[in-house]
Design a protein around this motif. Structure first.
Motif, PDB file in Angstrom:
ATOM      1  N   CYS A  14       0.826  -1.213   0.000  1.00  0.00           N
ATOM      2  CA  CYS A  14       0.000   0.000   0.000  1.00  0.00           C
ATOM      3  C   CYS A  14       0.858   1.260   0.000  1.00  0.00           C
ATOM      4  O   CYS A  14       0.514   2.247  -0.648  1.00  0.00           O
ATOM      5  N   LEU A  15       1.960   1.217   0.698  1.00  0.00           N
ATOM      6  CA  LEU A  15       2.873   2.363   0.693  1.00  0.00           C
ATOM      7  C   LEU A  15       3.435   2.596  -0.705  1.00  0.00           C
ATOM      8  O   LEU A  15       3.434   3.725  -1.210  1.00  0.00           O
ATOM      9  N   ALA A  16       3.878   1.531  -1.356  1.00  0.00           N
ATOM     10  CA  ALA A  16       4.425   1.654  -2.707  1.00  0.00           C
ATOM     11  C   ALA A  16       3.344   2.060  -3.701  1.00  0.00           C
ATOM     12  O   ALA A  16       3.594   2.882  -4.593  1.00  0.00           O
ATOM     13  N   GLY A  17       2.139   1.515  -3.547  1.00  0.00           N
ATOM     14  CA  GLY A  17       1.042   1.890  -4.436  1.00  0.00           C
ATOM     15  C   GLY A  17       0.664   3.352  -4.285  1.00  0.00           C
ATOM     16  O   GLY A  17       0.376   4.039  -5.265  1.00  0.00           O
ATOM     17  N   GLY A  18       0.662   3.834  -3.054  1.00  0.00           N
ATOM     18  CA  GLY A  18       0.355   5.242  -2.822  1.00  0.00           C
ATOM     19  C   GLY A  18       1.396   6.165  -3.435  1.00  0.00           C
ATOM     20  O   GLY A  18       1.060   7.212  -4.010  1.00  0.00           O
ATOM     21  N   MET A  19       2.649   5.785  -3.332  1.00  0.00           N
ATOM     22  CA  MET A  19       3.708   6.587  -3.937  1.00  0.00           C
ATOM     23  C   MET A  19       3.568   6.597  -5.459  1.00  0.00           C
ATOM     24  O   MET A  19       3.730   7.643  -6.102  1.00  0.00           O
ATOM     25  N   ALA A  20       3.252   5.438  -6.038  1.00  0.00           N
ATOM     26  CA  ALA A  20       3.108   5.348  -7.488  1.00  0.00           C
ATOM     27  C   ALA A  20       1.907   6.145  -7.975  1.00  0.00           C
ATOM     28  O   ALA A  20       1.999   6.868  -8.979  1.00  0.00           O
ATOM     29  N   VAL A  21       0.778   6.035  -7.276  1.00  0.00           N
ATOM     30  CA  VAL A  21      -0.424   6.779  -7.685  1.00  0.00           C
ATOM     31  C   VAL A  21      -0.173   8.278  -7.574  1.00  0.00           C
ATOM     32  O   VAL A  21      -0.610   9.046  -8.438  1.00  0.00           O
ATOM     33  N   GLY A  22       0.536   8.697  -6.546  1.00  0.00           N
ATOM     34  CA  GLY A  22       0.834  10.118  -6.397  1.00  0.00           C
ATOM     35  C   GLY A  22       1.658  10.667  -7.546  1.00  0.00           C
ATOM     36  O   GLY A  22       1.349  11.724  -8.107  1.00  0.00           O
ATOM     37  N   PHE A  32      -3.226   4.311 -16.382  1.00  0.00           N
ATOM     38  CA  PHE A  32      -1.961   4.058 -15.697  1.00  0.00           C
ATOM     39  C   PHE A  32      -2.094   4.237 -14.189  1.00  0.00           C
ATOM     40  O   PHE A  32      -1.414   3.573 -13.414  1.00  0.00           O
ATOM     41  N   VAL A  33      -2.988   5.120 -13.769  1.00  0.00           N
ATOM     42  CA  VAL A  33      -3.251   5.283 -12.337  1.00  0.00           C
ATOM     43  C   VAL A  33      -3.875   4.000 -11.792  1.00  0.00           C
ATOM     44  O   VAL A  33      -3.540   3.539 -10.703  1.00  0.00           O
ATOM     45  N   GLY A  34      -4.781   3.412 -12.560  1.00  0.00           N
ATOM     46  CA  GLY A  34      -5.390   2.146 -12.148  1.00  0.00           C
ATOM     47  C   GLY A  34      -4.380   1.020 -12.063  1.00  0.00           C
ATOM     48  O   GLY A  34      -4.474   0.150 -11.184  1.00  0.00           O
ATOM     49  N   LEU A  35      -3.411   1.016 -12.950  1.00  0.00           N
ATOM     50  CA  LEU A  35      -2.360  -0.008 -12.883  1.00  0.00           C
ATOM     51  C   LEU A  35      -1.532   0.142 -11.615  1.00  0.00           C
ATOM     52  O   LEU A  35      -1.126  -0.850 -11.000  1.00  0.00           O
ATOM     53  N   ALA A  36      -1.284   1.375 -11.206  1.00  0.00           N
ATOM     54  CA  ALA A  36      -0.525   1.607  -9.977  1.00  0.00           C
ATOM     55  C   ALA A  36      -1.312   1.171  -8.754  1.00  0.00           C
ATOM     56  O   ALA A  36      -0.746   0.689  -7.771  1.00  0.00           O
ATOM     57  N   GLU A  37      -2.631   1.316  -8.805  1.00  0.00           N
ATOM     58  CA  GLU A  37      -3.457   0.866  -7.682  1.00  0.00           C
ATOM     59  C   GLU A  37      -3.455  -0.647  -7.557  1.00  0.00           C
ATOM     60  O   GLU A  37      -3.719  -1.196  -6.489  1.00  0.00           O
ATOM     61  N   GLY A  38      -3.171  -1.322  -8.648  1.00  0.00           N
ATOM     62  CA  GLY A  38      -3.105  -2.783  -8.628  1.00  0.00           C
ATOM     63  C   GLY A  38      -2.004  -3.311  -7.729  1.00  0.00           C
ATOM     64  O   GLY A  38      -2.074  -4.456  -7.260  1.00  0.00           O
ATOM     65  N   ILE A  39      -1.000  -2.497  -7.456  1.00  0.00           N
ATOM     66  CA  ILE A  39       0.081  -2.916  -6.564  1.00  0.00           C
ATOM     67  C   ILE A  39      -0.484  -3.231  -5.181  1.00  0.00           C
ATOM     68  O   ILE A  39      -0.101  -4.213  -4.542  1.00  0.00           O
ATOM     69  N   CYS A  40      -1.414  -2.403  -4.735  1.00  0.00           N
ATOM     70  CA  CYS A  40      -2.035  -2.633  -3.424  1.00  0.00           C
ATOM     71  C   CYS A  40      -2.817  -3.937  -3.403  1.00  0.00           C
ATOM     72  O   CYS A  40      -2.804  -4.663  -2.405  1.00  0.00           O
ATOM     73  N   LEU A  41      -3.486  -4.235  -4.489  1.00  0.00           N
ATOM     74  CA  LEU A  41      -4.258  -5.478  -4.551  1.00  0.00           C
ATOM     75  C   LEU A  41      -3.358  -6.707  -4.505  1.00  0.00           C
ATOM     76  O   LEU A  41      -3.692  -7.718  -3.890  1.00  0.00           O
TER      77      LEU A  41
END
Length: 102
Positions: A50-58, A81-90
């Motif tokens: 979630c930390l990495a996903g938040g950094m990527a989405v930002g 591409f924002v949705g792809l970054a959110e996939g990291i959290c999943l």
């Protein structure tokens, strides 16, 4: 600085995997602390993802909004591409669930 932070996150991720293996070994031997280690490993996996996903989405979101302010036609190309970054959290949540139910 970024390389050190990424290295730190990688070490924490490997620590989560080691905790999970230790919890499995302790559960096989019948130790009572195995459950606590298992929950800690799952929490580390989900938290880091979630930390990495938040950094990527930002970063991706800021770049996408900047590009769309200059050219509004890019909205359909930039937002996925924002949705792809959110996939990291999943994926982190999936790993956490797999740790808990193994």
């Amino acid at each position: 600085m970024k390389k050190r932070f990424v290295s730190f996150l990688t070490i924490l991720g490997m620590g989560a995997a080691m905790f999970a293996q230790e919890a499995e070994a302790a559960a096989a031997s019948g130790a009572a602390a195995a459950g606590a280690i298992k929950y800690l490993a799952a929490a580390i996996a989900v938290g880091l993802a979630c930390l990495a996903g938040g950094m990527a989405v930002g970063k991706i979101g800021a770049a996408a909004m900047g590009a769309m302010s200059e050219n509004p036609e890019l909205s359909g190309k930039a937002l996925p591409f924002v949705g792809l970054a959110e996939g990291i959290c999943l994926w982190g949540m999936l790993v956490g669930v797999l740790i808990l139910f193994k």
